[in-house]
Design an enzyme around this catalytic site. Structure first.
Site, PDB file in Angstrom:
ATOM      1  N   ASP A  11       1.619 -31.928  13.864  1.00 15.54           N
ATOM      2  CA  ASP A  11       1.082 -33.297  13.872  1.00 15.54           C
ATOM      3  C   ASP A  11       1.845 -34.077  14.941  1.00 15.54           C
ATOM      4  OD1 ASP A  11      -0.314 -35.655  13.072  1.00 15.54           O
ATOM      5  OD2 ASP A  11       1.353 -36.259  11.812  1.00 15.54           O
ATOM      6  N   TYR A  43      -0.410 -40.511  18.762  1.00 15.10           N
ATOM      7  CA  TYR A  43      -1.498 -39.953  19.578  1.00 15.10           C
ATOM      8  C   TYR A  43      -2.732 -40.868  19.549  1.00 15.10           C
ATOM      9  CZ  TYR A  43       0.547 -35.178  19.869  1.00 15.10           C
ATOM     10  OH  TYR A  43       1.318 -34.078  20.127  1.00 15.10           O
ATOM     11  N   CYS A  74      -3.594 -33.077  11.983  1.00 16.34           N
ATOM     12  CA  CYS A  74      -3.734 -34.354  12.674  1.00 16.34           C
ATOM     13  C   CYS A  74      -5.213 -34.532  13.008  1.00 16.34           C
ATOM     14  CB  CYS A  74      -2.893 -34.307  13.952  1.00 16.34           C
ATOM     15  SG  CYS A  74      -3.037 -35.755  14.998  1.00 16.34           S
ATOM     16  N   THR A  76      -6.527 -36.826  14.753  1.00 18.48           N
ATOM     17  CA  THR A  76      -6.687 -37.271  16.143  1.00 18.48           C
ATOM     18  C   THR A  76      -6.654 -36.075  17.096  1.00 18.48           C
ATOM     19  OG1 THR A  76      -5.503 -39.276  15.487  1.00 18.48           O
ATOM     20  CG2 THR A  76      -5.765 -38.894  17.846  1.00 18.48           C
ATOM     21  N   CYS A 183      -6.508 -40.054   8.561  1.00 20.83           N
ATOM     22  CA  CYS A 183      -5.313 -39.822   9.369  1.00 20.83           C
ATOM     23  C   CYS A 183      -4.242 -39.331   8.403  1.00 20.83           C
ATOM     24  CB  CYS A 183      -4.868 -41.129  10.029  1.00 20.83           C
ATOM     25  SG  CYS A 183      -3.224 -41.046  10.790  1.00 20.83           S
ATOM     26  N   THR A 184      -3.544 -38.285   8.780  1.00 22.93           N
ATOM     27  CA  THR A 184      -2.610 -37.684   7.813  1.00 22.93           C
ATOM     28  C   THR A 184      -1.411 -38.579   7.516  1.00 22.93           C
ATOM     29  OG1 THR A 184      -1.649 -36.420   9.647  1.00 22.93           O
ATOM     30  CG2 THR A 184      -3.281 -35.309   8.272  1.00 22.93           C
TER      31      THR A 184
HETATM   32  N1  DGL Z   1      -1.490 -38.182  11.946  1.00 22.93           N
HETATM   33  C1  DGL Z   1      -2.439 -38.297  12.961  1.00 22.93           C
HETATM   34  C2  DGL Z   1      -3.878 -38.185  12.469  1.00 22.93           C
HETATM   35  O1  DGL Z   1      -4.130 -37.577  11.458  1.00 22.93           O
HETATM   36  C3  DGL Z   1      -2.320 -39.297  14.069  1.00 22.93           C
HETATM   37  C4  DGL Z   1      -1.302 -40.361  14.109  1.00 22.93           C
HETATM   38  C5  DGL Z   1      -1.042 -40.836  15.530  1.00 22.93           C
HETATM   39  O2  DGL Z   1      -0.246 -40.166  16.178  1.00 22.93           O
HETATM   40  O3  DGL Z   1      -1.637 -41.835  15.961  1.00 22.93           O
HETATM   41  O4  DGL Z   1      -4.779 -38.664  13.106  1.00 22.93           O
END
Ligand code: DGL
Length: 262
Positions: A11, A43, A74, A76, A183-184
């Site tokens: 992630d 991200y 993740c 994203t 989002c995780t």
């Molecule tokens: N944990 C990530 C997700 O599930 C993204 C968090 C990030 O880096 O913006 O989208």
């Protein structure tokens, strides 16, 4: 002695620990490598090219350190880079997507809110998924909540702060029947979402992803049951974490989430 199954999780930061924690309740005897790309989090506000490059570096690390399968924990990175990663690597790669399908099945014709990062919200993958599962009259409301990523990374979990933030981006008067945490990083805020909305059904992609992981491990003859618990190695952007305070922080995050999986 037979080698234990090794599962790599990746992630941008600490969000995917929530997914790995659930996987460990289901398959404790595997060895886990958790890669947090702490140098590049978040991200959710970056461009596809950057996210793909960073995701490639992470998956390369996990594969070269023996991962039998990789979970891109993740939403994203999945949205931006999963096709590239699957084309490049031969190990099974499981992605994460917002759980709009189960939410739409249980709450057809009711109002549903999807919270995710700006990149996931704008991404084609989510829009295709919605088109597949909803007709034009019942489209869910999509809201980007990027500050939750920084709150989680900075260990800000107090309900008042989180609810105040949610109040600035979400219109509670819409009376949503369900919220999809896309989002995780957001799983750590379940209690705050519940406090903010009162009665609401909360969905995330954790269970679906972990189910898919185990079927892929079985299909690829990589599912090896061993005695006792396997190990967890935490890696931050390519550096193995050895500092006790960091390891304690990761364990506390797992403790914060594991109660939802009992
Ligand atoms: N944990 C990530 C997700 O599930 C993204 C968090 C990030 O880096 O913006 O989208």
């Amino acid at each position: 002695m037979k080698k234990r199954t090794t599962i790599g999780f990746f992630d941008s930061g600490i969000g995917g620990i929530s997914v790995m924690t659930y996987a460990r309740t289901r398959f404790p005897s595997a060895d886990y490598i958790y890669y947090a790309d702490s140098d590049h989090v978040p991200y959710g506000t970056k461009k596809r090219e950057e996210i793909t490059l960073y995701s490639d570096t992470a998956v390369d690390y996990l594969v070269s350190h023996g991962a039998d399968a990789v979970v891109v924990a993740c939403n994203t990175a999945t949205s931006m880079a999963i096709d590239y990663l699957r084309a490049k690597y031969s190990v099974p790669i499981v992605g994460m997507e917002p759980a709009v399908k189960p939410a739409s099945e249980i709450h057809s014709n009711e109002k549903i809110l999807v919270c995710a990062t700006p990149v996931t919200i704008a991404g084609e993958k989510l829009h295709n998924l919605i088109d597949k599962n909803y007709n034009s009259a019942t489209q869910p409301t999509l809201v980007a909540t990027p500050d939750l990523v920084s709150f989680a990374e900075n260990s800000v979990f107090d309900t008042e702060t989180i609810c105040n933030y949610l109040g600035t981006v979400i219109d509670k008067k819409e009376s949503y029947a369900a919220v999809v945490l896309g989002c995780t990083h957001f799983g750590y805020f379940r209690d705050s979402f519940r406090e903010f909305f009162g009665e609401i059904d909360i969905f995330d992609g954790t269970e679906g992803t972990v189910n898919r992981l185990f079927s892929l491990l079985c299909e690829n003859n990589k599912y090896i049951e061993s005695d006792g618990d396997g190990s967890i190695t935490y890696v931050r952007s390519g550096r193995i974490v050895t500092e006790q305070d960091e390891l304690t922080r990761f364990e506390e995050l797992a403790d914060r989430i594991v109660k939802y999986y009992k």
